[in-house]
Design a protein around this motif. Structure first.
Motif, PDB file in Angstrom:
ATOM      1  N   PRO A   1      94.523  54.734 -21.647  1.00 20.19           N
ATOM      2  CA  PRO A   1      93.095  55.057 -21.530  1.00 20.19           C
ATOM      3  C   PRO A   1      92.223  54.390 -22.580  1.00 20.19           C
ATOM      4  CG  PRO A   1      94.327  56.936 -22.400  1.00 20.19           C
ATOM      5  CD  PRO A   1      95.342  55.918 -21.958  1.00 20.19           C
ATOM      6  N   GLU A   2      92.766  54.175 -23.783  1.00 24.65           N
ATOM      7  CA  GLU A   2      91.944  53.559 -24.828  1.00 24.65           C
ATOM      8  C   GLU A   2      91.657  52.090 -24.538  1.00 24.65           C
ATOM      9  OE1 GLU A   2      91.945  55.486 -29.072  1.00 24.65           O
ATOM     10  OE2 GLU A   2      93.904  54.605 -28.646  1.00 24.65           O
ATOM     11  N   LEU A   3      92.535  51.451 -23.787  1.00 25.76           N
ATOM     12  CA  LEU A   3      92.299  50.056 -23.413  1.00 25.76           C
ATOM     13  C   LEU A   3      91.115  49.953 -22.475  1.00 25.76           C
ATOM     14  CD1 LEU A   3      93.254  47.121 -23.606  1.00 25.76           C
ATOM     15  CD2 LEU A   3      94.807  47.575 -21.702  1.00 25.76           C
ATOM     16  N   GLY A   4      90.932  50.955 -21.626  1.00 27.72           N
ATOM     17  CA  GLY A   4      89.770  51.001 -20.748  1.00 27.72           C
ATOM     18  C   GLY A   4      89.750  49.909 -19.693  1.00 27.72           C
ATOM     19  N   LEU A   5      90.896  49.625 -19.092  1.00 27.48           N
ATOM     20  CA  LEU A   5      90.975  48.566 -18.104  1.00 27.48           C
ATOM     21  C   LEU A   5      90.756  49.121 -16.703  1.00 27.48           C
ATOM     22  CD1 LEU A   5      91.686  45.493 -17.774  1.00 27.48           C
ATOM     23  CD2 LEU A   5      93.982  46.274 -17.191  1.00 27.48           C
ATOM     24  N   THR A   6      89.882  48.469 -15.951  1.00 25.18           N
ATOM     25  CA  THR A   6      89.626  48.834 -14.561  1.00 25.18           C
ATOM     26  C   THR A   6      89.900  47.619 -13.693  1.00 25.18           C
ATOM     27  OG1 THR A   6      87.907  50.408 -15.210  1.00 25.18           O
ATOM     28  CG2 THR A   6      87.929  49.692 -12.910  1.00 25.18           C
ATOM     29  N   GLN A   7      90.753  47.805 -12.682  1.00 29.31           N
ATOM     30  CA  GLN A   7      91.073  46.714 -11.771  1.00 29.31           C
ATOM     31  C   GLN A   7      90.940  47.186 -10.342  1.00 29.31           C
ATOM     32  OE1 GLN A   7      94.985  45.897 -13.786  1.00 29.31           O
ATOM     33  NE2 GLN A   7      94.428  43.794 -13.292  1.00 29.31           N
ATOM     34  N   GLY A   8      90.599  46.287  -9.460  1.00 31.00           N
ATOM     35  CA  GLY A   8      90.489  46.631  -8.057  1.00 31.00           C
ATOM     36  C   GLY A   8      90.296  45.395  -7.207  1.00 31.00           C
ATOM     37  N   SER A   9      90.354  45.596  -5.892  1.00 24.96           N
ATOM     38  CA  SER A   9      90.227  44.476  -4.961  1.00 24.96           C
ATOM     39  C   SER A   9      89.439  44.898  -3.729  1.00 24.96           C
ATOM     40  CB  SER A   9      91.605  43.972  -4.536  1.00 24.96           C
ATOM     41  OG  SER A   9      92.365  43.557  -5.640  1.00 24.96           O
ATOM     42  N   PHE A  10      88.713  43.949  -3.179  1.00 21.42           N
ATOM     43  CA  PHE A  10      88.020  44.121  -1.907  1.00 21.42           C
ATOM     44  C   PHE A  10      88.529  43.090  -0.913  1.00 21.42           C
ATOM     45  CE2 PHE A  10      84.559  46.227  -4.326  1.00 21.42           C
ATOM     46  CZ  PHE A  10      84.373  47.336  -3.509  1.00 21.42           C
ATOM     47  N   ALA A  11      88.618  43.499   0.335  1.00 20.89           N
ATOM     48  CA  ALA A  11      88.828  42.558   1.434  1.00 20.89           C
ATOM     49  C   ALA A  11      87.628  42.684   2.355  1.00 20.89           C
ATOM     50  CB  ALA A  11      90.121  42.863   2.179  1.00 20.89           C
ATOM     51  N   PHE A  12      86.739  41.713   2.298  1.00 17.09           N
ATOM     52  CA  PHE A  12      85.594  41.660   3.207  1.00 17.09           C
ATOM     53  C   PHE A  12      86.036  40.890   4.445  1.00 17.09           C
ATOM     54  CE2 PHE A  12      83.624  41.942  -1.061  1.00 17.09           C
ATOM     55  CZ  PHE A  12      82.927  43.129  -0.894  1.00 17.09           C
ATOM     56  N   ILE A  13      86.140  41.576   5.569  1.00 22.74           N
ATOM     57  CA  ILE A  13      86.733  41.019   6.777  1.00 22.74           C
ATOM     58  C   ILE A  13      85.674  40.870   7.867  1.00 22.74           C
ATOM     59  CG2 ILE A  13      88.545  41.320   8.506  1.00 22.74           C
ATOM     60  CD1 ILE A  13      89.905  43.240   6.502  1.00 22.74           C
ATOM     61  N   HIS A  14      85.619  39.696   8.471  1.00 19.14           N
ATOM     62  CA  HIS A  14      84.685  39.497   9.579  1.00 19.14           C
ATOM     63  C   HIS A  14      85.056  40.425  10.734  1.00 19.14           C
ATOM     64  CE1 HIS A  14      81.645  37.564  11.915  1.00 19.14           C
ATOM     65  NE2 HIS A  14      82.502  37.163  12.843  1.00 19.14           N
ATOM     66  N   GLU A  15      84.057  40.931  11.421  1.00 24.00           N
ATOM     67  CA  GLU A  15      84.257  41.990  12.405  1.00 24.00           C
ATOM     68  C   GLU A  15      85.167  41.598  13.570  1.00 24.00           C
ATOM     69  OE1 GLU A  15      80.286  42.939  13.436  1.00 24.00           O
ATOM     70  OE2 GLU A  15      79.918  41.080  14.538  1.00 24.00           O
TER      71      GLU A  15
END
Length: 463
Positions: A175-189
């Protein structure tokens, strides 16, 4: 594919009481894949025409609740330690190689994330096959790692994404490092993505899927900028300036790091001082000051000082300062993980006075051009094989890999030489280190030794 990279104290408070904030925006990496206009369905690659075989890809299998726990820290397989060292070392060396490539284009300020780029490329291996996948793994120097794990409860996940997942979990548990990671996949309809790709992407990269109509470029741009701005806590308010209407899929990986100096600098002691750009030019910068115990070493071969500035959360900024002004570029030809390990082994802790400039960098690079120079070419060509990504048979290719990184260093933390009157004396560590000329910095996590951020400061007054 595009890749973005992913960024006082109150009067009267004692320095030891001050809250220090590290806000380091590492790269948010973006991958953009679209249908190649005018491509011929029967078009074969030069390798296929020559009769060369492609490499097999691991088969997707049903994930069980137990299988999701394959790489938990308390039940890691015996190869985990060695493979983590391999992942850390090769990702860091990838960063040093990219630094050399960037230096061939310009000699100014540099900042980027080796981990961020490797993260996006590892995600792409989930959708690539054959030579496209092999080049990705070889270019990342991680081909030996992306085999399949021994069967555990009917689950055979790819090893490379699993290692990145384990790394993410390890970092996020601090928690002290405070790292946030994530990913998005924007997909054409109307673009069908394989369920296996979506499942593995969610499992290993925690990817969130969002349906977008890319033909309405203005609306698509606004929606994606909104999502990314929200997830990066306003650090990237406008990632996309324009959208290609032929786009089918955009993958965005972001890394946001907030933390604190282990011991902050006292802003009361910050004064304007001289920073020497070269032998003939100088600028005025806010120069921070702190006296205390520091770990440092002097490399006699390269005539450079190496200083550790630790953060809370088990991360460290390594500052590399050449003894003479103008020698910093020559050092880059020799930067490797082995050299850094040698510096760390030779560190001694002693009382010192340190002067360190405040600075803020915001850089953007066309990583696809650099990756091509490193042998990763297939995914950018009409012969790219991304058949593990798409349900329908389409000739897809990666368009771009862009990386943007921002870092701000001040008294509280990181929000992501003949220069002095007398030359620093070799063979001995001076009681004072004054970083008043171009220098390099390496931000790494202590346990894994993986490089989170790599940069060069030539002029701290420029972005």
């Amino acid at each position: 594919m595009e890749a973005l990279l992913p960024k006082g104290s109150l009067p009267g408070l004692h320095a030891a009481q001050m809250q220090a904030v590290l806000s380091l925006l590492l790269p948010c990496l973006l991958a953009q894949v679209w249908l190649v206009p005018g491509s011929t369905p029967g078009l074969r690659s030069p390798e296929a025409q020559a009769g060369l075989e492609t490499l097999p890809t691991p088969r997707a299998q049903t994930e069980s609740s137990e299988g999701a726990r394959v790489l938990q820290e308390d039940e890691g397989p015996p190869w985990l330690t060695a493979d983590w060292q391999k992942l850390s070392g090769e990702t860091s060396n990838l960063g040093f190689s990219l630094l050399r490539k960037i230096s061939m284009r310009h000699d100014g300020n540099v900042v980027f994330s080796p981990l961020g780029l490797a993260w996006a490329m590892a995600a792409l291996t989930l959708g690539a096959r054959g030579q496209s996948r092999a080049q990705l793994e070889t270019g990342l120097r991680l081909q030996a790692l992306n085999q399949t794990l021994p069967a555990v409860n009917q689950t055979r996940p790819p090893r490379l994404p699993a290692l990145f997942k384990q790394l993410q979990e390890s970092l996020s548990h601090n928690p002290e490092l405070g790292l946030t990671q994530g990913s998005f996949a924007f997909i054409h309809e109307d673009f069908d993505v394989k369920e296996t790709f979506l499942n593995f992407s969610k499992r290993y990269f925690d990817m969130e899927c969002v349906t977008i109509n890319f033909r309405n470029a203005s609306q698509a741009k606004g929606l994606m900028n909104h999502h990314i701005n929200k997830e990066t806590q306003g650090k990237i308010p406008k990632l996309f300036d324009e959208i290609n209407p032929d786009t089918k899929l955009i993958l965005v990986d972001y890394i946001l790091l907030k933390g604190k100096w282990l011991t902050p600098f006292d802003p009361v002691l910050t004064e304007t001082d001289t920073f020497y750009l070269d032998k003939y030019k100088a600028v005025k910068v806010p120069m921070m000051y702190r006296a205390g115990k520091f770990a440092s070493t002097f490399d006699k071969n390269f005539r450079c000082h190496v200083l550790k500035l630790p953060y809370r959360g088990n991360a460290t900024m390594l500052v590399v300062l050449m003894g003479r002004i103008g020698d910093h570029l020559a050092l880059e030809d020799y930067l490797t993980t082995d050299l850094v390990d040698t510096w760390l082994r030779n560190m001694k802790t002693r009382k010192m006075e340190v002067f360190f400039p405040k600075f803020k960098l915001d850089q953007k690079y066309k990583m696809h051009e650099l990756l091509k120079q490193m042998g990763i070419r297939r995914i950018f060509s009409p012969w790219a094989d991304l058949s593990d990504l798409s349900v329908t048979e389409r000739n897809l290719k990666v368009s771009k890999v862009l990386q943007r990184a921002m870092i701000e260093v001040d008294e509280e933390g990181t929000e992501a030489v003949a220069g002095t009157l007398s030359e620093i004396t070799a063979y001995s560590m001076p009681p004072i280190i004054k970083v008043d000329r171009p220098f390099h910095f390496i931000i790494y996590e202590e346990t894994s030794r993986i490089v989170l951020f790599l940069g060069r400061v030539v002029n701290p007054t420029l972005l």
